[in-house]
Design an enzyme around this catalytic site. Structure first.
Site, PDB file in Angstrom:
ATOM      1  N   ALA A 145     -21.354   9.194 -55.167  1.00  0.00           N
ATOM      2  CA  ALA A 145     -20.251  10.152 -55.039  1.00  0.00           C
ATOM      3  C   ALA A 145     -19.369   9.797 -53.842  1.00  0.00           C
ATOM      4  CB  ALA A 145     -20.800  11.566 -54.901  1.00  0.00           C
ATOM      5  N   TYR A 146     -20.012   9.454 -52.730  1.00  0.00           N
ATOM      6  CA  TYR A 146     -19.265   9.030 -51.544  1.00  0.00           C
ATOM      7  C   TYR A 146     -18.418   7.802 -51.862  1.00  0.00           C
ATOM      8  CZ  TYR A 146     -18.483   6.754 -47.023  1.00  0.00           C
ATOM      9  OH  TYR A 146     -17.911   6.117 -45.942  1.00  0.00           O
TER      10      TYR A 146
END
Length: 234
Positions: A145-146
């Site tokens: 996600a990052y």
């Protein structure tokens, strides 16, 4: 009065270092921070204009933007504010990626749009600098996600470079290992160092040097400066 440089996330690490050293260079600096840190007193002593703002709260962001839009002109915006959450399970997936996208994409997008007129009003060329990450191109097994949010931030660089040219230059700085955290053990450090051709911590000064280069350039926009010690060749 000279137009200021806005830096988000000046409470610690790279953001603090940039605010401190740009202020020492004679730049007028405005910094945002989410929570109190002792070192913020050092920035205050240097004349940095500090604004506490939790970007997770729309009302605080709106209040900040209202204040910043009172500036006649802005020299540069450096989007440094960041968070680094590991991937969770199906129950936490949406919350995690929403948080990563908000801090790394939605907030820079909103700030860039809100301050466009102030950037264009600067006497010389103005700058937007997005601090992305090496993993924006590589991906990440544990921080997907990052990595995805940093890739989206890189894409904003391309869009805003085209949108705001020629008055505003828009670029990214994509670092890899700059400095270890205090709780990183020896085994982790040695493993991380082996991932680059230049097996050492880059240090915050590498980001400062990249920022100064972009601020001084009159011909670079829509680019990414990779500060990664040659990781792509390992």
């Amino acid at each position: 009065m000279t137009a200021p440089i806005l830096i988000t996330g000046v409470g610690k690490r790279v953001g603090f270092y940039l605010a401190q050293h740009l202020a020492q260079q004679g730049q007028r600096v405005i910094g945002t921070y989410r929570r109190q840190y002792p070192q913020l007193q050092q920035l205050d002593a240097l004349g940095v204009e500090l604004h506490q703002c939790d970007f997770n709260h729309a009302s605080q962001l709106n209040e900040l933007l209202t204040t910043l839009k009172q500036q006649p002109a802005i020299r540069a915006v450096i989007h440094n504010a960041s968070d680094w959450l590991p991937d969770g399970d199906a129950d936490t997936a949406i919350a995690i990626i929403d948080k990563m996208m908000r801090i790394h994409v939605s907030i820079p997008y909103a700030i860039n749009l809100a301050l466009t007129e102030q950037l264009k009003a600067n006497n010389s060329m103005a700058d937007i600098i997005h601090i992305t990450d090496y993993v924006a191109e590589k991906g990440s097994k544990k921080h997907a996600a990052y990595a995805a949010s940093k890739a989206a931030l890189h894409n904003l660089t391309l869009s805003f470079a085209a949108k705001l040219a020629p008055k505003v230059k828009v670029n990214s700085i994509a670092p890899a290992l700059l400095m270890f955290n205090p709780d990183d053990d020896e085994q982790y450090q040695q493993k991380a160092l082996k991932k680059a051709l230049i097996a050492k911590e880059g240090g915050e000064v590498e980001i400062l040097n990249a920022v100064n280069y972009l601020l001084q350039s009159q011909y670079v926009t829509g680019q990414t400066l990779k500060i990664d010690g040659g990781r792509h060749l390992v």
